[in-house]
Scaffold this motif. Structure first.
Motif, PDB file in Angstrom:
ATOM      1  N   ALA A  20       0.839  -1.210   0.000  1.00 27.29           N
ATOM      2  CA  ALA A  20       0.000   0.000   0.000  1.00 27.29           C
ATOM      3  C   ALA A  20       0.872   1.259   0.000  1.00 27.29           C
ATOM      4  N   GLY A  21       1.915   1.263   0.815  1.00 32.13           N
ATOM      5  CA  GLY A  21       2.787   2.432   0.890  1.00 32.13           C
ATOM      6  C   GLY A  21       3.514   2.687  -0.425  1.00 32.13           C
ATOM      7  N   ALA A  22       4.011   1.624  -1.039  1.00 36.85           N
ATOM      8  CA  ALA A  22       4.729   1.775  -2.313  1.00 36.85           C
ATOM      9  C   ALA A  22       3.789   2.321  -3.388  1.00 36.85           C
ATOM     10  N   ILE A  23       2.547   1.852  -3.370  1.00 33.43           N
ATOM     11  CA  ILE A  23       1.578   2.314  -4.376  1.00 33.43           C
ATOM     12  C   ILE A  23       1.226   3.783  -4.133  1.00 33.43           C
ATOM     13  N   LEU A  24       1.004   4.149  -2.879  1.00 37.05           N
ATOM     14  CA  LEU A  24       0.698   5.558  -2.582  1.00 37.05           C
ATOM     15  C   LEU A  24       1.893   6.454  -2.938  1.00 37.05           C
ATOM     16  N   ALA A  25       3.113   5.951  -2.743  1.00 35.29           N
ATOM     17  CA  ALA A  25       4.303   6.730  -3.122  1.00 35.29           C
ATOM     18  C   ALA A  25       4.321   6.969  -4.632  1.00 35.29           C
ATOM     19  N   ARG A  26       4.034   5.913  -5.415  1.00 37.67           N
ATOM     20  CA  ARG A  26       3.986   6.077  -6.881  1.00 37.67           C
ATOM     21  C   ARG A  26       2.940   7.108  -7.278  1.00 37.67           C
ATOM     22  N   ILE A  27       1.799   7.059  -6.581  1.00 38.93           N
ATOM     23  CA  ILE A  27       0.710   7.994  -6.873  1.00 38.93           C
ATOM     24  C   ILE A  27       1.179   9.428  -6.626  1.00 38.93           C
ATOM     25  N   GLU A  28       1.790   9.660  -5.475  1.00 37.81           N
ATOM     26  CA  GLU A  28       2.237  11.023  -5.162  1.00 37.81           C
ATOM     27  C   GLU A  28       3.369  11.464  -6.084  1.00 37.81           C
ATOM     28  N   GLU A  29       4.283  10.548  -6.388  1.00 35.24           N
ATOM     29  CA  GLU A  29       5.390  10.890  -7.301  1.00 35.24           C
ATOM     30  C   GLU A  29       4.863  11.229  -8.696  1.00 35.24           C
ATOM     31  N   GLY A  31       2.306  13.022  -9.281  1.00 31.93           N
ATOM     32  CA  GLY A  31       1.699  14.345  -9.290  1.00 31.93           C
ATOM     33  C   GLY A  31       0.278  14.429  -8.770  1.00 31.93           C
ATOM     34  N   PHE A  32      -0.230  13.336  -8.217  1.00 32.47           N
ATOM     35  CA  PHE A  32      -1.568  13.397  -7.621  1.00 32.47           C
ATOM     36  C   PHE A  32      -1.459  13.945  -6.197  1.00 32.47           C
ATOM     37  N   ARG A  33      -2.499  14.658  -5.794  1.00 31.03           N
ATOM     38  CA  ARG A  33      -2.628  15.055  -4.392  1.00 31.03           C
ATOM     39  C   ARG A  33      -3.593  14.073  -3.739  1.00 31.03           C
ATOM     40  N   VAL A  34      -3.181  13.491  -2.621  1.00 29.58           N
ATOM     41  CA  VAL A  34      -4.074  12.595  -1.887  1.00 29.58           C
ATOM     42  C   VAL A  34      -4.917  13.472  -0.971  1.00 29.58           C
ATOM     43  N   CYS A  35      -6.226  13.575  -1.242  1.00 33.21           N
ATOM     44  CA  CYS A  35      -7.029  14.501  -0.426  1.00 33.21           C
ATOM     45  C   CYS A  35      -7.975  13.789   0.534  1.00 33.21           C
ATOM     46  N   ALA A  36      -8.002  12.470   0.530  1.00 34.75           N
ATOM     47  CA  ALA A  36      -8.678  11.695   1.584  1.00 34.75           C
ATOM     48  C   ALA A  36      -8.061  10.312   1.564  1.00 34.75           C
ATOM     49  N   LEU A  37      -7.982   9.674   2.740  1.00 35.39           N
ATOM     50  CA  LEU A  37      -7.281   8.390   2.842  1.00 35.39           C
ATOM     51  C   LEU A  37      -7.805   7.626   4.054  1.00 35.39           C
ATOM     52  N   ALA A  85      -5.856  10.033 -15.860  1.00 34.81           N
ATOM     53  CA  ALA A  85      -4.451   9.912 -15.446  1.00 34.81           C
ATOM     54  C   ALA A  85      -4.270   8.729 -14.489  1.00 34.81           C
ATOM     55  N   TRP A  86      -5.237   8.532 -13.588  1.00 33.41           N
ATOM     56  CA  TRP A  86      -5.123   7.409 -12.643  1.00 33.41           C
ATOM     57  C   TRP A  86      -5.346   6.079 -13.369  1.00 33.41           C
ATOM     58  N   ARG A  87      -6.267   6.040 -14.333  1.00 38.49           N
ATOM     59  CA  ARG A  87      -6.455   4.819 -15.125  1.00 38.49           C
ATOM     60  C   ARG A  87      -5.158   4.496 -15.890  1.00 38.49           C
ATOM     61  N   ASP A  88      -4.516   5.524 -16.438  1.00 38.09           N
ATOM     62  CA  ASP A  88      -3.264   5.305 -17.178  1.00 38.09           C
ATOM     63  C   ASP A  88      -2.172   4.765 -16.256  1.00 38.09           C
ATOM     64  N   LEU A  89      -2.057   5.360 -15.064  1.00 36.79           N
ATOM     65  CA  LEU A  89      -1.013   4.920 -14.127  1.00 36.79           C
ATOM     66  C   LEU A  89      -1.283   3.487 -13.641  1.00 36.79           C
ATOM     67  N   MET A  90      -2.565   3.123 -13.484  1.00 33.20           N
ATOM     68  CA  MET A  90      -2.898   1.753 -13.053  1.00 33.20           C
ATOM     69  C   MET A  90      -2.555   0.718 -14.121  1.00 33.20           C
ATOM     70  N   GLY A  91      -2.883   1.023 -15.373  1.00 32.94           N
ATOM     71  CA  GLY A  91      -2.704   0.058 -16.451  1.00 32.94           C
ATOM     72  C   GLY A  91      -3.944  -0.802 -16.655  1.00 32.94           C
ATOM     73  N   ALA A  92      -3.854  -1.723 -17.615  1.00 33.99           N
ATOM     74  CA  ALA A  92      -5.009  -2.542 -18.010  1.00 33.99           C
ATOM     75  C   ALA A  92      -5.496  -3.423 -16.859  1.00 33.99           C
ATOM     76  N   ALA A  99       0.690  -2.152 -19.421  1.00 35.20           N
ATOM     77  CA  ALA A  99       1.951  -1.599 -19.936  1.00 35.20           C
ATOM     78  C   ALA A  99       3.035  -1.672 -18.855  1.00 35.20           C
ATOM     79  N   PRO A 100       4.298  -1.729 -19.304  1.00 33.94           N
ATOM     80  CA  PRO A 100       5.407  -1.777 -18.351  1.00 33.94           C
ATOM     81  C   PRO A 100       5.346  -0.591 -17.388  1.00 33.94           C
ATOM     82  N   ASP A 101       5.733  -0.838 -16.147  1.00 34.76           N
ATOM     83  CA  ASP A 101       5.866   0.217 -15.149  1.00 34.76           C
ATOM     84  C   ASP A 101       4.525   0.772 -14.644  1.00 34.76           C
ATOM     85  N   THR A 102       3.404   0.175 -15.074  1.00 36.35           N
ATOM     86  CA  THR A 102       2.116   0.570 -14.495  1.00 36.35           C
ATOM     87  C   THR A 102       1.936  -0.171 -13.161  1.00 36.35           C
ATOM     88  N   ILE A 103       1.030   0.335 -12.348  1.00 36.51           N
ATOM     89  CA  ILE A 103       0.857  -0.246 -11.013  1.00 36.51           C
ATOM     90  C   ILE A 103       0.345  -1.681 -11.085  1.00 36.51           C
TER      91      ILE A 103
END
Ligand code: GDP
Length: 141
Positions: A20-29, A31-37, A85-92, A99-103
């Motif tokens: 979970a932490g690694a995924i949230l780090a990728r999300i923040e890196e 450019g997303f702002r986490v506004c509820a968690l 953007a989040w769908r793209d970062l997640m991948g299929a 795609a390579p390097d997607t979550i």
């Protein structure tokens, strides 16, 4: 492009693998702002309600069983064009086809246990955010 909000769920498979932490780090890196968690263990009723649109699909029972197996992390993500953007970062959906390097490629196991959820439209994002976060819990900072 307009600033949007979308819903992210880190699914039980990824939480069980302590990712979970690694995924949230990728999300923040990215450019997303986490506004509820929040971490929560979904009840059967909550999972069924969330995936109501999939009720007729053959995998519905498996999906609900999986999503209630152990805790999830739910988050609201904000960014310009956040839904796409989040769908793209997640991948299929199927990590094998992502795609390579997607979550989902990095952290998913198979088409069912694919690490994360992301809203697929702005309308669904609004519904899904409201499902998990009453307005006051979503930070506007
Ligand atoms: P998504 O928008 O990429 O999450 O994909 P869908 O809306 O098509 O499916 C919703 C979720 O149902 C997926 O993320 C998977 O967790 C699950 N799912 C989709 N297809 C299958 C399948 O064939 N078998 C199982 N067990 N689960 C599936």
């Amino acid at each position: 492009m307009a600033v949007e909000r979308t819903l992210c769920i880190v699914k039980p498979d990824a939480v069980e693998k302590h990712k979970a932490g690694a995924i949230l780090a990728r999300i923040e890196e990215s450019g997303f702002r986490v506004c509820a968690l929040r971490m929560t263990h979904l009840s059967r009723g909550v999972a069924e309600g969330f995936y109501e649109i999939h009720r007729q699909r053959p995998f519905f029972g498996e999906l609900v069983q999986f999503m209630t197996r152990s805790p999830v992390v739910v988050a609201v993500l904000e960014k310009e064009g956040a839904v796409g953007a989040w769908r793209d970062l997640m991948g299929a959906t199927d990590p094998a086809k992502a795609a390579p390097d997607t979550i989902r490629k990095l952290f998913g196991s198979n088409v069912g246990e694919n690490a994360t959820h992301g809203s697929d439209s702005l309308d669904n994002a609004r519904r899904e955010i409201g499902y998990f976060f009453p307005g006051a819990e979503v930070s506007s900072l």
